[in-house]
Design a protein around this motif. Structure first.
Motif, PDB file in Angstrom:
ATOM      1  N   THR A   1     -33.502  71.248  39.065  1.00  0.00           N
ATOM      2  CA  THR A   1     -33.293  70.422  37.860  1.00  0.00           C
ATOM      3  C   THR A   1     -32.613  69.102  38.250  1.00  0.00           C
ATOM      4  N   ASP A   2     -32.820  68.099  37.394  1.00  0.00           N
ATOM      5  CA  ASP A   2     -32.311  66.755  37.703  1.00  0.00           C
ATOM      6  C   ASP A   2     -30.816  66.581  37.458  1.00  0.00           C
ATOM      7  N   ASP A   3     -30.246  67.513  36.672  1.00  0.00           N
ATOM      8  CA  ASP A   3     -28.819  67.392  36.334  1.00  0.00           C
ATOM      9  C   ASP A   3     -27.969  67.914  37.504  1.00  0.00           C
ATOM     10  N   PHE A   4     -26.648  67.919  37.297  1.00  0.00           N
ATOM     11  CA  PHE A   4     -25.765  68.453  38.332  1.00  0.00           C
ATOM     12  C   PHE A   4     -25.063  69.709  37.824  1.00  0.00           C
ATOM     13  N   ASP A   5     -25.821  70.496  37.041  1.00  0.00           N
ATOM     14  CA  ASP A   5     -25.287  71.743  36.501  1.00  0.00           C
ATOM     15  C   ASP A   5     -25.651  72.932  37.396  1.00  0.00           C
ATOM     16  N   PHE A   6     -24.914  73.996  37.171  1.00  0.00           N
ATOM     17  CA  PHE A   6     -25.186  75.244  37.872  1.00  0.00           C
ATOM     18  C   PHE A   6     -25.286  76.369  36.837  1.00  0.00           C
ATOM     19  N   SER A   7     -25.839  77.487  37.239  1.00  0.00           N
ATOM     20  CA  SER A   7     -25.907  78.661  36.370  1.00  0.00           C
ATOM     21  C   SER A   7     -26.040  79.868  37.286  1.00  0.00           C
ATOM     22  N   PHE A   8     -25.159  80.839  37.130  1.00  0.00           N
ATOM     23  CA  PHE A   8     -25.227  81.979  38.043  1.00  0.00           C
ATOM     24  C   PHE A   8     -25.379  83.329  37.340  1.00  0.00           C
ATOM     25  N   SER A   9     -25.412  83.332  35.992  1.00  0.00           N
ATOM     26  CA  SER A   9     -25.473  84.650  35.348  1.00  0.00           C
ATOM     27  C   SER A   9     -26.873  85.252  35.500  1.00  0.00           C
ATOM     28  N   GLY A  10     -27.907  84.385  35.603  1.00  0.00           N
ATOM     29  CA  GLY A  10     -29.268  84.882  35.804  1.00  0.00           C
ATOM     30  C   GLY A  10     -29.420  85.588  37.150  1.00  0.00           C
ATOM     31  N   LEU A  11     -28.685  85.090  38.128  1.00  0.00           N
ATOM     32  CA  LEU A  11     -28.734  85.695  39.467  1.00  0.00           C
ATOM     33  C   LEU A  11     -28.193  87.134  39.412  1.00  0.00           C
ATOM     34  N   LYS A  12     -27.110  87.259  38.660  1.00  0.00           N
ATOM     35  CA  LYS A  12     -26.501  88.587  38.489  1.00  0.00           C
ATOM     36  C   LYS A  12     -27.525  89.552  37.860  1.00  0.00           C
ATOM     37  N   THR A  13     -28.235  89.056  36.826  1.00  0.00           N
ATOM     38  CA  THR A  13     -29.240  89.886  36.160  1.00  0.00           C
ATOM     39  C   THR A  13     -30.383  90.213  37.123  1.00  0.00           C
ATOM     40  N   GLU A  14     -30.792  89.220  37.899  1.00  0.00           N
ATOM     41  CA  GLU A  14     -31.888  89.434  38.853  1.00  0.00           C
ATOM     42  C   GLU A  14     -31.515  90.528  39.861  1.00  0.00           C
TER      43      GLU A  14
ATOM     44  N   ASP B   1     -28.452 102.226  50.584  1.00  0.00           N
ATOM     45  CA  ASP B   1     -27.867 102.521  51.898  1.00  0.00           C
ATOM     46  C   ASP B   1     -27.240 101.236  52.444  1.00  0.00           C
ATOM     47  N   GLU B   2     -26.513 101.383  53.550  1.00  0.00           N
ATOM     48  CA  GLU B   2     -25.754 100.238  54.090  1.00  0.00           C
ATOM     49  C   GLU B   2     -26.664  99.041  54.388  1.00  0.00           C
ATOM     50  N   LYS B   3     -27.836  99.325  54.967  1.00  0.00           N
ATOM     51  CA  LYS B   3     -28.754  98.248  55.354  1.00  0.00           C
ATOM     52  C   LYS B   3     -29.227  97.494  54.105  1.00  0.00           C
ATOM     53  N   THR B   4     -29.573  98.241  53.071  1.00  0.00           N
ATOM     54  CA  THR B   4     -30.050  97.607  51.826  1.00  0.00           C
ATOM     55  C   THR B   4     -28.933  96.771  51.204  1.00  0.00           C
ATOM     56  N   ILE B   5     -27.716  97.323  51.156  1.00  0.00           N
ATOM     57  CA  ILE B   5     -26.585  96.574  50.569  1.00  0.00           C
ATOM     58  C   ILE B   5     -26.374  95.273  51.349  1.00  0.00           C
ATOM     59  N   ASN B   6     -26.402  95.375  52.673  1.00  0.00           N
ATOM     60  CA  ASN B   6     -26.195  94.162  53.481  1.00  0.00           C
ATOM     61  C   ASN B   6     -27.266  93.119  53.193  1.00  0.00           C
ATOM     62  N   GLU B   7     -28.498  93.569  53.046  1.00  0.00           N
ATOM     63  CA  GLU B   7     -29.588  92.611  52.790  1.00  0.00           C
ATOM     64  C   GLU B   7     -29.468  91.995  51.395  1.00  0.00           C
ATOM     65  N   ILE B   8     -29.021  92.792  50.426  1.00  0.00           N
ATOM     66  CA  ILE B   8     -28.799  92.231  49.078  1.00  0.00           C
ATOM     67  C   ILE B   8     -27.677  91.187  49.149  1.00  0.00           C
ATOM     68  N   CYS B   9     -26.638  91.499  49.923  1.00  0.00           N
ATOM     69  CA  CYS B   9     -25.531  90.536  50.080  1.00  0.00           C
ATOM     70  C   CYS B   9     -26.051  89.241  50.690  1.00  0.00           C
ATOM     71  N   PHE B  10     -26.880  89.371  51.698  1.00  0.00           N
ATOM     72  CA  PHE B  10     -27.434  88.190  52.382  1.00  0.00           C
ATOM     73  C   PHE B  10     -28.223  87.331  51.385  1.00  0.00           C
ATOM     74  N   ALA B  11     -29.117  87.994  50.630  1.00  0.00           N
ATOM     75  CA  ALA B  11     -29.994  87.251  49.708  1.00  0.00           C
ATOM     76  C   ALA B  11     -29.189  86.632  48.555  1.00  0.00           C
ATOM     77  N   THR B  12     -28.169  87.365  48.098  1.00  0.00           N
ATOM     78  CA  THR B  12     -27.316  86.852  47.021  1.00  0.00           C
ATOM     79  C   THR B  12     -26.563  85.607  47.501  1.00  0.00           C
ATOM     80  N   GLN B  13     -25.919  85.750  48.661  1.00  0.00           N
ATOM     81  CA  GLN B  13     -25.130  84.636  49.190  1.00  0.00           C
ATOM     82  C   GLN B  13     -26.014  83.414  49.442  1.00  0.00           C
ATOM     83  N   LYS B  14     -27.231  83.666  49.938  1.00  0.00           N
ATOM     84  CA  LYS B  14     -28.148  82.554  50.218  1.00  0.00           C
ATOM     85  C   LYS B  14     -28.524  81.829  48.913  1.00  0.00           C
ATOM     86  N   ALA B  15     -28.805  82.605  47.866  1.00  0.00           N
ATOM     87  CA  ALA B  15     -29.188  81.989  46.581  1.00  0.00           C
ATOM     88  C   ALA B  15     -28.060  81.098  46.059  1.00  0.00           C
ATOM     89  N   VAL B  16     -26.825  81.571  46.196  1.00  0.00           N
ATOM     90  CA  VAL B  16     -25.666  80.799  45.709  1.00  0.00           C
ATOM     91  C   VAL B  16     -25.457  79.553  46.570  1.00  0.00           C
TER      92      VAL B  16
END
Ligand code: KG4
Ligand code: ZN
Length: 358
Positions: free
Chosen positions: A227-240, A254-269
């Motif tokens: 988007t062209d503005d300088f806003d952020f939104s993170f509640s949709g990420l939580k829902t996703e 399992d540990e591997k899945t949790i780690n990968e979710i952490c990776f993808a979450t952190q990357k999105a943010v």
């Protein structure tokens, strides 16, 4: 100028003594003492405001006493002796009191603000009210080896409660450019962490787990990335993430899945924080960015900023506070006050839980 600073906006009770001289461009910290009620909140996976306020009441005086004693490197045996000596130090050496007036939890703020007002009145010392969010940016100007603060600059505040972009022309002239429309970046990490049953607050554990991942198919969207503005939104990420974990295809965490979710979450943010901040800097033709707030302790965020700056062949310089000054602390409140030393009469100082940017 020697300042006693007090910070009690949330679950940390913090007091610091900082000094600013005319011959040093930065604020030096003589002491910074923090008592945290975090372990209590970790049990419930979030902060219970009344409990946080009660803890503030318990710690405020001992923390102030300890900050004054440590600022003078005094050796004392009993608390009584410490208490008496700290009063003398305060009377003889301290020029002003700085206190966080908001934003934050009303009960927690009240403890710090009313304590600071009482000391200001009883000991006849000037009182400087400070916006906690601006304090996070001024954490950059503590104990630094650099020899100047560079204006203009872009400030990115990323904490548990806020995500904001600011444009500073001078210490007294700044403009808010955008912020989160819903959850803050840290809040999203903490809520996703709760879903994954991680420790609270989850930011540090998400970072650690993400570092263990070299490859993953998991990919979450970076909200408002284009988007062209300088806003952020993170509640949709939580829902996703919640849908990914629970609804669409219930998964074994399992540990591997949790780690990968952490990776993808952190990357999105991180991707959206970096992209929008660099876009702001480009738009305003600013070459300096200062980060602040708990999430700015994240090394992957700092590295992504630096690699994007290099990839864009940009001459932007990125700064972030020492990691110990990213999360809530009183030293940053003292640092802000050091550059804004105009006092306010104690009668006009009040707690402002909803304080934002003026
Ligand atoms: O600035 P702060 O101490 O409190 C507020 O003013 O909100 O920030 C706390 C937030 C929490 O959400 C925590 O998860 C996050 O900062 N945090 C981190 C890291 N360390 C703290 N997030 C990502 N990576 C970290 N290393
Ligand atoms: Zn904060």
């Amino acid at each position: 100028m020697l300042i006693l600073a007090i910070e009690t906006s949330c679950d940390e009770t913090s007091a610091a003594v900082v000094v600013k001289t005319d011959y040093e461009p930065f604020t030096r910290v003589l002491s910074n003492v923090t008592a945290s009620s975090l372990p209590l909140h970790a049990k419930t996976g979030g902060i219970i405001p009344e409990q946080a306020a009660r803890e503030q009441v318990k710690y405020i005086i001992p923390v102030i006493v300890e900050a004054l004693i440590q600022s003078n490197k005094l050796q004392t045996n009993s608390y009584r002796e410490k208490f008496e000596k700290s009063q003398k130090i305060f009377q003889n050496a301290i020029d002003a009191i700085a206190v966080t007036v908001g934003p934050g939890l009303i009960g927690s703020l009240l403890v710090g603000v009313e304590t600071a007002k009482t000391i200001s009145f009883a000991m006849n010392k000037p009182l400087i009210p400070v916006n906690h969010l601006l304090g996070h940016i001024y954490a950059n100007f503590i104990n630094s080896k650099l020899n100047a603060i560079t204006f203009p600059f872009i400030g990115l505040i990323v904490s548990g409660g806020h995500t904001d972009l600011l444009f500073f022309r001078t210490h007294n002239d700044y403009k808010w450019l955008g912020g989160t429309r819903d959850d803050a970046a840290g809040e999203a990490l903490d809520k996703i962490g709760r879903l994954l049953k991680l420790s609270y607050p989850a930011g540090p554990e998400i970072e650690k787990r993400a570092k263990l991942v070299t490859k993953t198919q998991f990919l979450f969207k970076s909200p408002l990335l284009h988007t062209d503005d300088f806003d952020f939104s993170f509640s949709g990420l939580k829902t996703e993430v919640a849908r990914f974990v629970n609804a669409d295809r219930p998964r074994t965490l399992d540990e591997k899945t949790i780690n990968e979710i952490c990776f993808a979450t952190q990357k999105a943010v991180i991707d959206v924080l970096v992209a929008k901040t660099l876009r702001v800097a480009e738009k305003y033709n600013v070459k300096t960015i200062y980060l602040g707030g708990g999430v700015s302790a994240n090394q992957t965020l700092r590295d992504k900023f630096n690699s994007s700056i290099i990839n864009h062949k940009s001459s932007i310089k990125l700064f972030a506070p020492a990691k110990s000054f990213c999360t809530d602390n009183a030293a940053m409140i003292g640092a802000y006050a050091a550059y804004h030393p105009q006092p306010t009469p104690w009668k006009s100082v009040d707690s402002k839980p909803e304080l934002y940017f003026s």
